[in-house]
Enzyme design. Structure first.
Site, PDB file in Angstrom:
ATOM      1  CE  LYS A 113      -8.407 -10.516   3.459  1.00  0.00           C
ATOM      2  NZ  LYS A 113      -9.050 -11.806   3.017  1.00  0.00           N
TER       3      LYS A 113
ATOM      4  CB  VAL B 293       4.460   0.493   3.071  1.00  0.00           C
ATOM      5  CG1 VAL B 293       3.039   0.161   3.619  1.00  0.00           C
ATOM      6  CG2 VAL B 293       4.671   0.137   1.500  1.00  0.00           C
ATOM      7  N   GLY B 294       7.135   2.571   2.103  1.00  0.00           N
ATOM      8  CA  GLY B 294       8.529   2.633   1.663  1.00  0.00           C
ATOM      9  C   GLY B 294       9.056   2.101   0.510  1.00  0.00           C
TER      10      GLY B 294
ATOM     11  CB  SER C  70     -12.092 -12.666   1.458  1.00  0.00           C
ATOM     12  OG  SER C  70     -12.016 -11.436   1.660  1.00  0.00           O
TER      13      SER C  70
ATOM     14  N   PRO D 126       0.883  -1.403  -0.034  1.00  0.00           N
ATOM     15  CG  PRO D 126       0.132  -1.114   2.159  1.00  0.00           C
ATOM     16  CD  PRO D 126       0.629  -1.968   1.233  1.00  0.00           C
TER      17      PRO D 126
END
Length: 809
Positions: free
Chosen positions: A735, A373-374, A692, A370
């Site tokens: 998740k 995050v680097g 899911s 995402p």
């Protein structure tokens, strides 16, 4: 001994070879027939296959004796080879000129001449300082080639190909323009290149004047007039251009086009281009001479040659994959980022393979995760550790022509972004960051950018990549490509097959606090013009920020929140406030407002028909709140929310399962006939096109129809079949981290996903109870309150053991 251009050393004493019928310049190669007695004696005394000799012009007639004192001047160091004995006692040999030398003492010994020689230094030899002289020489030479047959018309073109070295250029003119031996020797004697060029120009102008004088004779004039009358328009235009060149030569003026062509050719020679590229550049420069300088085609040629010159055909930042320093790369990665151990290890593995194999063959690393995050900063650190420049290429919305250029036959043609980034970085082995790889080909794009990138990234064609505009192969095999994306499976399959996924899931609140404390805060404080003593952030305040204002997977929201706080402090300091600000919860709320997120706790009131599901998105893991509501109706199922086809089918299957288990759930049969059920997914920012959420949807429908509340402190993910079997899903790590960031400490997972907990950080695993289930009945028992089915859930909420869940860690 002085080094010579050939790599050998200049002896202090050399045998002398006097010449009377020709002059050999440095770098020139010629076959000569030797009959002078002194030279034959010298060759007999030096029988080697190759010998170094001093060539020098000997004044006088063919039969006059040679005075040794007349040989004390500038000569040429040469290599004599390939001797061939001829009838009559003469010898044929090949002579290659090497460099100018000075003969300082010449004497006759054993019937031939020997001389003490010294190196000489030329001055003013740079082509840049002699561009005007070179251009005037070319104008005069072209005019002379049109006037006399003894100067071939190809000579000016040959000379234009050799303008990079002014010294050699002057020597070539003297050779190719058929100067007399005396004039050639005068050219040889001049060590000042400017004066040498001036002499060459004067000789050409004298020859041109003599040719014009002959042209003005009555017979010649009459023939010219007759030819003029019969000439076609094209021939008359050529004649006018020729006369213009004659006038320019007589006036000593420089043709602007000629000057530009000379400058371009000099730059081509100085750029050390590959042979094929240099030939193409020279051809284009020659085309420029035939065009109007103001024409659009002329401008396009200038731009094209400029691109060829500035592309890094040979330039490299490092010595290749073999020179990769793994320790330096790891230090750079560790200095930039705390944690992210697995992505760092995978990148270092890739570099280790490249170092051992000596090439970058193999799948391209693709960092997936995402925003915030680097991913980008990891690649920046990798480039810094490798000592290579970083070039970025945004793939989103790019058409084929934007990536690989358009052909020059089209109006407004331009090189592509790939070629442009190499020109910008100036080396052919940068680290190239392919951003938004999962956005390639989306939107209204021209052509097929996916195929274009496949051509660039496939190893078999990487060394022969061709930009449509340049139309010449460029080697990409030394480039380290690294892609980044949010969703690996949105990358087109053909490109995905060329990559290896390296996933970055996100950060826990504890990791965010540590990163903020160790790395982020110091940089942000300096960026905002503050001193470390101006602010104080206790750990509890950073946790408050991470949980209440920055629940995203990355660090973007936390960085923005800290920046807002620091800007407020900077304004106060600029207005004279010198106190130390301690950012506690009260001060944070006064600046940022109330927290955006509220942690879910066991004390939260259960609700009927409201279930907390877990979803994977390109932005990381997210909570997904699913609502179900019953109302009087006729048994319809209403589904709303941002749903894909797969998810709608999952909701229908869930409703069918609940109806089939109505008796076990104490749901009257009339409830399915007299009530409509509305299932809604209220968080529109989360796309839902995956299966899911099956168990969560089933639980929400069962809750609303049975009028039993659902535990609010438990989150779940998993798909369910029509017969109630729970199937495993993907994205477990993301998740779980999303639930942990939200304060949820109980999670229901399919039993088949227990192996995926290896990817979850250990400190997170220790703080969460994982309930692994095989069937939907276990989910109902764990999460649905009230009735016998809820007994297990009540015990679980109290910390007891319930059927179907396992504590991990």
């Amino acid at each position: 001994m002085t080094p010579t251009p050939s790599g050998s050393e200049l002896p202090e004493r050399l045998p002398v070879m006097p010449l009377r019928s020709t002059i050999i310049f440095p770098t020139g190669v010629i076959g000569v027939q030797i009959g002078m007695p002194q030279t034959l004696e010298m060759l007999a005394a030096h029988p080697g296959e190759q010998i170094l000799v001093a060539l020098v012009d000997a004044p006088g007639g063919p039969d006059e004796p040679v005075d040794p004192r007349s040989l004390r001047k500038i000569g040429v160091l040469a290599r004599l080879s390939d001797r061939l004995n001829l009838p009559g006692g003469s010898i044929q040999a090949t002579i290659q000129g090497l460099r100018r030398i000075r003969l300082v003492d010449v004497e006759e010994i054993h019937g031939y001449f020997m001389a003490d020689v010294r190196p000489v230094r030329e001055i003013g030899a740079t082509a840049e300082s002699n561009e005007d002289r070179i251009a005037r020489i070319l104008v005069a030479l072209e005019a002379l080639a049109e006037e006399v047959d003894r100067v071939p018309k190809e000579v000016p073109r040959i000379l234009r190909m050799n303008v990079a070295n002014a010294s050699r250029f002057a020597d070539l003119v003297a050779t190719l323009a058929n100067f007399s031996v005396a004039d050639k020797d005068e050219v040889l004697q001049r060590l000042d290149v400017r004066k040498r060029l001036d002499f060459v120009l004067q000789c050409l102008e004298d020859q041109l004047a003599r040719a014009r004088k002959i042209e003005k004779e009555p017979a010649q004039v009459e023939a010219a007039e007759e030819a003029k009358a019969k000439a076609t328009p094209t021939q008359r235009a050529a004649e006018l251009r020729h006369r213009i060149k004659l006038l320019q030569a007589e006036l000593g003026e420089i043709d602007p086009v000629e000057r530009e062509v000379v400058d371009l050719l000099r730059r081509v020679e100085a750029a050390d281009l590959p042979a094929r590229v240099a030939a193409q550049a020279r051809t284009e420069a020659e085309r420029l001479r035939t065009l109007n300088p103001a024409a659009a085609d002329a401008s396009e040629i200038r731009s094209y040659i400029d691109w060829l010159i500035h592309m890094p055909w040979h330039q490299q930042a490092t010595d290749g994959p073999e020179a990769i320093d793994l320790a330096a790369a790891q230090r750079a990665l560790d200095e930039e980022h705390l944690g992210l151990d697995e992505p760092k290890e995978r990148l270092l593995d890739y570099l280790a393979v490249a170092k051992l194999r000596g090439d970058l063959r193999g799948p391209i690393p693709c960092l997936v995760g995402p925003p915030g995050v680097g991913k980008t900063t990891l690649v920046e650190a990798l480039a810094r550790g490798l000592g290579r420049p970083l070039a970025s290429l945004d793939m989103g919305g790019r058409g084929e022509s934007q990536l690989v250029g358009t052909r020059r036959t089209r109006t407004g043609a331009q090189p592509g972004k790939i070629a442009a980034l190499y020109r910008d970085v100036g080396v052919k082995d940068p680290v190239v960051l392919l951003e938004e790889m999962d956005e390639i080909g989306l939107g209204k794009v021209e052509g097929d950018p996916i195929e274009a990138m496949e051509e660039a990234l496939e190893w078999e064609g990487r060394s022969e990549f061709i930009d449509r505009y340049l139309d010449l192969p460029f080697d990409l095999s030394e480039t380290l490509f690294v892609a980044i994306a949010q969703d690996f499976y949105r990358i087109p399959r053909d490109l995905r097959n060329l990559m290896v996924e390296i996933r970055i899931a996100g950060y826990t609140p504890e990791e965010k606090v540590e990163i903020a404390r160790e790395r982020m805060l110091a940089r942000l404080i300096a960026e905002h013009g503050l001193e470390p003593g101006d602010v104080e952030f206790p750990d509890e305040s950073l946790f408050y920020l991470a949980r209440g204002y920055a629940r995203d997977s990355g660090l973007g929201l936390l960085r923005r929140a800290l920046s807002t706080l620091l800007r407020t402090r900077a304004r106060a300091k600029a207005q004279g406030d010198t106190r130390r600000w301690v950012f506690d919860a009260e001060r944070i709320e006064s600046i940022l407002g109330l927290p955006r997120y509220i942690a879910t706790t066991a004390e939260s009131a259960p609700e009927v028909g409201v279930v907390t599901g877990l979803a994977w998105t390109a932005a990381g893991g997210e909570l997904m709140f699913i609502e179900a509501l019953k109302m009087p109706g006729s048994g319809r199922l209403i589904i709303t929310g941002l749903l894909g086809d797969v998810m709608r089918e999952s909701v229908n299957a869930a409703y069918s399962y609940v109806r089939s288990r109505g008796e076990a759930l104490n749901i009257p049969e009339d409830a399915f006939k007299d009530y409509d059920v509305h299932v809604h997914f209220p968080v529109g920012a989360i796309p839902k096109d995956g299966p899911s959420a099956g168990i969560a949807v089933t639980l929400a429908i069962a809750s609303t129809l049975s009028n039993r509340p659902v535990r609010h402190d438990i989150a779940m993910t998993g798909e369910v079949t029509l017969r109630g079997k729970v199937l495993e899903i993907g994205g477990v790590k993301e998740k779980v981290l999303a639930a942990y960031r939200a304060g949820i400490r109980d999670i229901i997972l399919p039993r088949g996903n227990d192996r995926d907990l290896r990817d979850v950080p250990e400190d997170v695993r220790e703080k969460i109870r994982f309930h692994f289930v095989d069937r939907m009945e276990q989910v109902i028992d764990l999460a649905l309150l009230g009735g016998e089915e809820g007994a297990g859930a009540d015990r679980a909420a109290d910390g007891g053991e319930a059927a179907g869940w396992i504590r991990d860690g």
